[in-house]
Design a protein around this motif. Structure first.
Motif, short mmCIF file in Angstrom:
data_model
loop_
_atom_site.label_atom_id
_atom_site.label_comp_id
_atom_site.label_asym_id
_atom_site.label_seq_id
_atom_site.Cartn_x
_atom_site.Cartn_y
_atom_site.Cartn_z
N TRP A 300 0.83 -1.20 0.00
CA TRP A 300 0.00 0.00 0.00
C TRP A 300 0.87 1.26 0.00
CZ3 TRP A 300 -3.28 -3.05 3.80
CH2 TRP A 300 -4.46 -3.53 3.18
N ILE A 302 3.68 1.90 -1.25
CA ILE A 302 4.38 2.29 -2.47
C ILE A 302 3.47 3.08 -3.40
CG2 ILE A 302 3.95 0.36 -4.03
CD1 ILE A 302 7.05 0.29 -4.33
N LEU A 303 2.17 2.98 -3.19
CA LEU A 303 1.24 3.69 -4.08
C LEU A 303 0.96 5.11 -3.63
CD1 LEU A 303 -1.32 0.79 -4.39
CD2 LEU A 303 0.20 1.56 -6.18
N ARG A 375 16.65 21.07 -1.53
CA ARG A 375 17.76 22.01 -1.74
C ARG A 375 17.55 23.30 -0.96
NH1 ARG A 375 19.75 21.02 -7.75
NH2 ARG A 375 19.56 18.77 -7.69
N PRO A 395 22.51 -0.42 7.42
CA PRO A 395 23.51 -0.50 8.49
C PRO A 395 23.99 0.88 8.91
CG PRO A 395 24.00 -2.07 6.79
CD PRO A 395 22.83 -1.29 6.30
N PHE A 400 18.67 -0.82 11.68
CA PHE A 400 19.35 -2.02 11.21
C PHE A 400 19.55 -3.01 12.36
CE2 PHE A 400 23.49 -4.18 10.82
CZ PHE A 400 23.18 -4.99 9.75
N ALA A 427 13.71 -4.87 2.12
CA ALA A 427 14.36 -4.38 0.91
C ALA A 427 13.34 -3.66 0.02
CB ALA A 427 14.97 -5.54 0.14
N LEU A 434 13.25 5.72 -0.86
CA LEU A 434 14.17 6.38 -1.78
C LEU A 434 13.43 7.28 -2.75
CD1 LEU A 434 16.78 3.62 -2.57
CD2 LEU A 434 17.10 5.71 -1.30
N LYS A 438 14.47 10.99 -3.43
CA LYS A 438 14.86 11.37 -4.79
C LYS A 438 14.07 12.60 -5.24
CE LYS A 438 15.15 9.66 -9.43
NZ LYS A 438 14.41 8.86 -10.38
N VAL B 149 29.32 -3.64 6.11
CA VAL B 149 29.32 -2.17 6.14
C VAL B 149 30.14 -1.64 4.97
CG1 VAL B 149 30.03 -0.14 7.44
CG2 VAL B 149 28.95 -2.05 8.62
N GLU B 152 28.36 -2.42 1.57
CA GLU B 152 27.32 -1.47 1.19
C GLU B 152 27.92 -0.11 0.90
OE1 GLU B 152 24.37 -2.31 0.47
OE2 GLU B 152 24.59 -4.36 1.18
N VAL B 201 20.36 -8.96 -0.67
CA VAL B 201 19.27 -9.49 0.16
C VAL B 201 19.53 -10.96 0.47
CG1 VAL B 201 16.83 -10.06 0.21
CG2 VAL B 201 17.56 -7.83 -0.61
N LYS B 678 2.13 -2.77 -10.42
CA LYS B 678 1.73 -1.61 -9.63
C LYS B 678 0.39 -1.10 -10.13
CE LYS B 678 3.16 3.07 -8.85
NZ LYS B 678 4.16 4.10 -9.03
N PHE B 682 -3.04 -1.20 -8.21
CA PHE B 682 -3.79 0.02 -7.97
C PHE B 682 -5.20 -0.12 -8.51
CE2 PHE B 682 -4.91 4.47 -8.45
CZ PHE B 682 -4.53 4.90 -7.20
N GLU B 686 -6.68 -2.19 -5.14
CA GLU B 686 -7.18 -1.05 -4.37
C GLU B 686 -8.66 -0.83 -4.62
OE1 GLU B 686 -5.69 2.43 -2.70
OE2 GLU B 686 -5.35 0.61 -1.58
#
Lengths: 503, 766
Positions: A300, A302-303, A375, A395, A400, A427, A434, A438, B149, B152, B201, B678, B682, B686
């Motif tokens: 959910w 992610i939408l 920015r 980490p 973590f 993951a 992100l 972004k 560490v 990554e 992973v 996706k 949706f 949904e």
């Protein structure tokens, strides 16, 4: 082990401070109004919460030599009277609550500046914290329920605090209705337990009912407990109020709701489950709830286009991770759960606070329209980045460490599949974290983006929290030790409580 | 001991990674002072790392090394599993950290010239130094968590540097030429991040399993306790294989092996210096290092404990390595971008290393030989591939195109680069007596020593790959330096590139088949490098192709000299074994395994086996050399005409040009698939399912309650069922979103549903 009456008010000291603090706030409010003073309420609230934190430290010192402290409510005695039971877990949870509360109250002093009815705001915040502290210190189900409702009532109003808009009112109403239904379940559970055992005191309940799960009524009790506590702690599919309530509340309240309120619900569930049942009984059920909760919530999330709604779904997913630890039933797993409760309170608190700063400055919660804001607000965005990395379990952040323990504990309990699902979820969740970052750091669409950095108090609070995340991520030993004490007191310490009360 | 005393026990092992990390953090500060100070400080910090690692070299010769040094407890988990911070100084880590630090230093010097004038150098140096620090931390870590560490950390730097030109100017795109799809640098960075992330992973899951059974993540303790915990894992059938495969996921992703190899060719979007260091010489070897580091555990499992499943680790990595080396070499034979050929070649050569490490466990006697082969090839490949990339960087820098078909005849203009690149290429191709020959030979030798049917099959693949390697080596060196200049170069030299005509086919004509490629020559895209040169270029309309400046060619000259030195030592080693680099590494490993108290049975290598390995190399060279000579040196046959005349060859070419259709299908399945999912989620989950389920449940609930009270409200039923009708879904979704009270009733229904499910579940369990 000794029954301790160390407070003149017959209430645990932190609770006394919070309740009195809450009750005095309206008086201070009227004084402020009459004499046209500034910032008295904000100052008062911060002092009260800071004092609470200090008093928790004092109580902890008293606790050190003993396994458990028991306080009788107004001189009554169990099995009928109310009582408080303070052990390492209560200290851990109330410390978490007060710690996040302090940061949030300081942040609010600037964030809520322009809103009206601040007297009510701080009164309700203090009472909500009193409710939570009462829950984690309660020694019997009835006391727990009383404070449960105190927390609930304050939080309904706080969600709907910005009542000039329709959204918050609606969300608050939805939250109220769903929680009330859940409370009805809890009340029914209480009556069932009372009918079976003749007491609601945890020690007596444990000594008389533990292990008698094959009684049909206990099975019903079990299901109703999950419903009753599950709504507040937002276990899928009981979560539906949360994605509405958390975004609509003022950001500091969102931080408190996501950071500690839903975890208090989880605490209630955990406490009662370990008192009433052997871990083998609830292992599979809780594990399946964990899988459903984290997987669905991540999908959910992610939408979502609304940054606070995204964070709300992320909270649900994190509850899923916490359930993993409970489902193992081991000290190690439960330690992971409570460590994650603390870590999550800081991370999600920070995420909501810094998102709050951004939302306040830009006036929108739509992620697409936040392009380039990072920015203009570098410190706030950095704090948000740290919070997101922590939530994603990168980490060097505290998230973590606790995820490592949680996922590790699942293997230890013979559920490697749960670990694999957890790691995959973790993951997967990075994708939406992100995405937000972004967008924030990408080039602004219009060159003249009229946004500036948040005020110094707000930036200060978020920066401190970001530092806490990194420091506790690199040096987690103290926290692990505390969480371990909390977890041991939940699983092994029950006997101490029983021995303290029942001769 | 105090921390200071601990550090002084092996100061190099600590300072080598601390210095570059501190340097990275200081970069933004130094950038404020002046650009010159910042650039030279970066060189100094890199030098600090080299000096620190160099202090560890004497340990290799004395045969005494400090081993595991722990400084502090990092995380203390109740139940007595402390995770410590420490360094592990043993021959494996000393060898690799020296290679890393040394090459990194040379490339930092090269970057001074190559990146000169770039406006974002602070960011460049930050990532670069941070990379060096993290890579050395990775190599010197004494436990898996600390390694992770660094692991990554290097991934992060790689992501940051692939997407270095994050503004995605059109001339920085790679891929193509059209109609083949082109990708911007930021896309390439994301691709690398995602693909390696998949591997990580699995690695993480394997680490969880290992930690749970072994109770420690320290390498030394893992190996010491291996008999206990490997035995415990193997008690559950399949778990040890699963652990091995999951564990290999990390190295496969990081080292770009099949099926996670598709990110590396795109990683060339970063500056060439970055490609040289991170995507050729060091970071991509982290996987090889980890495979080697952990292999004693599975070796003990297979040959001391006689657990059949432990060999899965070796079988898997050997097969994957051999297959990948073949796969990538085949793609290198048709690629048009100079850096992409080198990238495929890197993937292919890492495949060799993996093969070497894999065959080491296929039979008991091949262990040391296999380890030696893998690590020796790692070292020698790091030297010549870094040199190759730096040469390629100079070439691209000066001719401003990424396509080899736009080069040609550069020998005249860049004599030094030509000679150096030729020598490095011969080493890559495995021409005796250069370093590549000896290291490849030692892998062949290890496979022969292992001698199992699988090892010999994989050896056959590797020999064919060696032939292909020589072929594509000749192809790219010839297309770049020999033959007449292409139209592009002539235009550049005479008229400045603005007047470039849509070119004819360049001399080699390697343009890809018309089915997939169309007329590539017509739409070649020039690559501009934003630096002083182009500033100069604007001042003078006539572009002069010239030799690289000394600050650029000296670093790769040093690398090539080392390649030659290793080669000559190898030759000397034939007569005086104590000078042979191979023998040296082998001795180190014997010493290391002895130190770990692992019983190793060395099989005596017959002279006939050695001759066999050399003759296999020679056969491969002959095979590849003849074709390469015919097409590209003698230029007797136009390769493109030759291919287009035969439908089969044309088909093969299309197949290879499209990277065995792996890249497109990955995109089709994972990227498009995810977007599709996706959308599906949706639209369907949904709106439809949730509405429908809640509608259905609500109606069921309502029906039940109606039955109970005997009141049948047709109205309520109807409206709820209507909500499940797909045609009205969109409208209802919006309605439902707005009218929250409509959903609320369902939400409370959820409570009841869950209650019922729980009760049924409990009853079922009882």
């Amino acid at each position: 082990m000794v029954i301790q009456e160390f407070s003149i008010t017959q209430l645990p000291l932190p609770l006394t401070i919070l309740l009195l603090g809450g009750l005095f706030t309206p008086i201070l409010g009227s004084i402020q109004k009459r004499f046209r003073l500034k910032r008295i309420r904000e100052f008062w609230a911060s002092i009260v919460v800071a004092l609470t934190l200090y008093s928790i430290y004092l109580v902890n010192q008293q606790l050190e030599s003993k396994q458990v402290l028991v306080v009788y409510l107004w001189g009554q005695s169990p099995p009928l009277g109310g009582s408080f039971e303070i052990d390492a877990l209560s200290i851990f949870m109330s410390g978490t609550i007060a710690f996040l509360g302090l940061l949030v109250v300081i942040y609010s002093s600037k964030y809520m500046e322009k809103e009206g009815r601040l007297t009510e705001f701080y009164t309700l915040v203090l009472l909500m914290m009193a409710g939570m502290t009462g829950i984690v210190m309660a020694g019997d189900f009835f006391t727990l329920f009383v404070f449960w409702e105190l927390m609930g009532l304050s939080s309904y109003v706080l969600v709907a605090f910005l009542k000039s808009r329709w959204g918050p009112v609606e969300a608050g109403f939805k939250y109220l209705l769903m929680s009330a239904t859940a409370s009805a379940f809890l009340l029914l559970t209480m009556s069932l337990l009372y009918g079976m055992a003749g007491t609601l005191n945890f020690a007596y309940l444990a000594s008389s009912l533990r292990g008698s799960a094959d009684v049909a009524w206990m099975t019903i009790t079990f299901s109703m407990l999950i419903i009753g506590f599950g709504v507040k702690s937002a276990i899928v599919p009981l979560h539906t109020w949360l994605p509405d309530a958390h975004p609509e509340a003022p950001s500091p309240i969102s931080a408190l709701l996501s950071g500690v309120v839903i975890e208090t619900g989880l605490y209630g569930l955990t406490r009662l489950l370990f008192i009433l049942f052997e871990p083998d009984l609830f292992k599979v059920t809780i594990a399946s709830l964990a899988v459903v909760t984290m997987s669905l919530a991540n999908i959910w999330a992610i939408l979502q286009q609304d940054i606070k709604r995204l964070l709300a779904y992320s909270s649900i997913a994190q509850i899923g991770y916490m359930l993993i630890g409970i489902s193992t039933g081991t000290t190690f797993g439960v330690m992971g759960t409570f460590l994650h409760v603390f870590n999550h309170s800081i991370m999600k608190g920070l995420a909501f606070l810094s998102a709050g700063s951004i939302v306040q400055k830009t006036g929108t919660r739509d992620i697409q329209r936040l392009k380039g804001v990072g920015r203009r607000m570098p410190y706030t965005t950095f704090a948000l980045l740290v919070a997101f990395l922590g939530l994603g379990g990168v980490p060097a952040t505290n998230g973590f460490i606790s995820k490592l323990i949680l996922f590790g504990s699942a293997i230890g309990a013979g559920m490697p599949l749960l670990t694999v699902i957890g790691v995959l979820n973790s993951a997967f969740s990075m994708a939406y974290y992100l995405r937000v970052i972004k967008t924030l750091v990408s080039k602004p669409e219009k060159e003249s983006l009229d946004v500036s950095e948040a005020p110094i108090i707000m930036v200060g609070v978020t920066t401190i929290m970001a530092i806490i995340i990194l420091v506790t991520g690199l040096f987690p030993n103290i926290l692990i030790e505390m969480a371990n004490g909390a977890s041991e007191s939940l699983i092994k310490g029950l006997d101490y409580y029983i021995r303290a009360l029942i001769p | 001991m105090t921390p200071l005393e601990v550090i002084l026990e092996a100061p190099g092992a600590w300072f080598s990674w601390i210095i570059p990390i501190i340097g990275a953090l200081l970069m933004p500060l130094l950038g404020r002072i002046s650009n010159r100070v910042r650039d030279y400080a970066a060189v100094l910090f890199a030098l600090g790392a080299v000096v620190s690692t160099a202090t560890l070299i004497p340990n290799l010769f004395s045969g005494e090394y400090p081993g595991d040094i722990k400084i502090a407890t990092w995380i203390e988990l109740p139940g007595g599993h402390p995770i410590e911070v420490g360094v592990l100084v043993d021959p494996l880590s000393i060898l690799i950290c020296n290679v890393v630090a040394f090459i990194a230093f040379l490339i930092v010097v090269y970057s001074i010239g190559y990146m000169h004038g770039d406006p974002n150098l602070t960011r460049y140096w930050f990532f670069f130094l941070f990379f060096i620090g993290n890579m050395l931390l990775l190599v010197l870590s004494d436990n898996l968590l600390q390694l992770l560490v660094g692991w990554e950390g290097v991934g992060l730097c790689s992501y940051g540097l692939i997407g270095y030109y994050y503004r995605d100017e059109k001339e920085r795109w790679l891929g193509g030429p059209p109609p083949t799809k082109m990708y911007p640098p930021s896309h390439a960075g994301m691709k690398a991040f995602v693909v390696t992330g998949i591997g990580d992973v699995f690695l993480l899951a394997a680490i969880f399993i290992i930690f749970n059974y072994a109770g420690t993540l320290n390498f030394v303790e893992l190996i010491e306790k291996a008999p206990e915990w490997v035995g415990a894992i193997s008690a559950i059938p399949g778990l040890l294989s699963m652990t091995a495969i999951f564990f290999l996921g990390g190295p496969i992703g990081k080292s770009a092996q099949f099926p996670l190899h598709e990110w590396l060719p795109e990683a060339m979007a970063g500056p060439t210096s970055v490609s040289a260091l991170i995507h050729a010489a060091t970071m991509v070897k982290a996987g090889v290092y980890l495979v080697a580091r952990i292999s004693p555990i599975f070796y003990i499992g297979a040959y001391s404990l006689h657990i059949e499943e432990a060999t899965v680790y070796f079988i898997a990595i050997a097969s994957i390595g051999a297959f990948t080396s073949f796969l990538a070499a085949s793609q290198a034979m048709v690629a048009l971008e100079l850096k992409k050929v080198l990238a495929y070649s890197t993937v292919s050569q890492i495949g060799y290393m993996m093969l070497g490490l894999g065959v080491s466990g296929l039979s008991e006697g091949a262990y040391v030989a296999g380890l030696t082969g893998g690590v020796f090839h790692l070292v020698s490949h790091a030297l010549f591939k870094a040199a190759l990339f730096l040469c390629a960087g100079s070439v691209i820098h000066t001719v401003e195109t990424i396509y080899m078909s736009n080069m040609g005849g550069l020998k005249r203009y860049m004599p030094i680069t030509h000679i150096l690149m030729l020598l490095a290429t011969l080493s890559l191709a495995g021409i005796p007596p250069l370093s590549g020959f000896w290291s490849k030979d030692s892998i062949f030798l290890a496979s022969l020593t292992a001698g199992t049917p699988l090892a010999l099959t994989l050896l056959a693949v590797a020999v064919i790959t060696a032939a292909m390697t020589l072929f594509y080596s000749i192809r790219y060196i010839s297309m770049t330096f020999y033959g007449p200049s292409s139209k592009f170069i002539q235009n550049l030299e005479h008229g400045g590139h603005e007047e470039k005509e849509p070119g004819e086919r360049s001399i080699t004509g390697q343009h890809g088949p018309s089915t997939s490629g169309g007329d590539h020559g017509g739409s070649l895209i020039k690559k501009e490098i934003q630096d002083a040169e182009s500033v100069e270029h604007h001042a003078h309309p006539v572009h002069h192709i010239h030799e690289a400046s000394p600050v650029m060619w000296v670093p790769y000259a040093i690398l090539v000299i080392l390649v030659l030195a290793v080669g000559i030592l190898g030759l000397v080693g034939l007569f005086a074994p104590r000078f042979s680099p191979e023998m040296f590494i082998e001795k180190q490993f014997e010493m290391m395994l002895e130190h770990m108290e692992i019983p190793v049975h060395m099989e005596h290598v017959e002279v006939s086996t050695k001759i066999m390995a050399v003759s296999l190399s020679a056969a491969a060279l002959l095979m590849g050399g003849i074709f390469g000579w015919v097409f590209y040196i003698a230029r007797k046959i136009d390769s493109w005409l030759f291919v287009s005349r035969s439908p089969i060859l044309k088909g093969v070419h299309t197949f290879l040009w499209n990277r065995w259709y792996m890249n497109p299908s990955y995109y089709r399945v994972f990227v498009d698939g995810l977007l599709w999912m996706k959308q599906l989620l949706f639209n369907w989950v949904e709106t439809k399912v949730i509405d429908r389920i809640s509608g259905a449940v609500a109606s069921a609930f309502e029906a039940a309650s109606n039955l109970l009270y005997g009141v049948f409200e047709i109205h309520g039923m109807e409206s709820i069922i209507n909500q499940g009708v797909p045609s009205a879904v969109t409208a209802i979704y919006h309605k439902v979103k707005r009218v929250q009270t409509g959903l609320l009733s369902y939400n409370i229904v959820y409570l009841v549903i869950l209650m019922i499910i729980l009760l049924i579940g409990m009853l079922w369990m009882m």
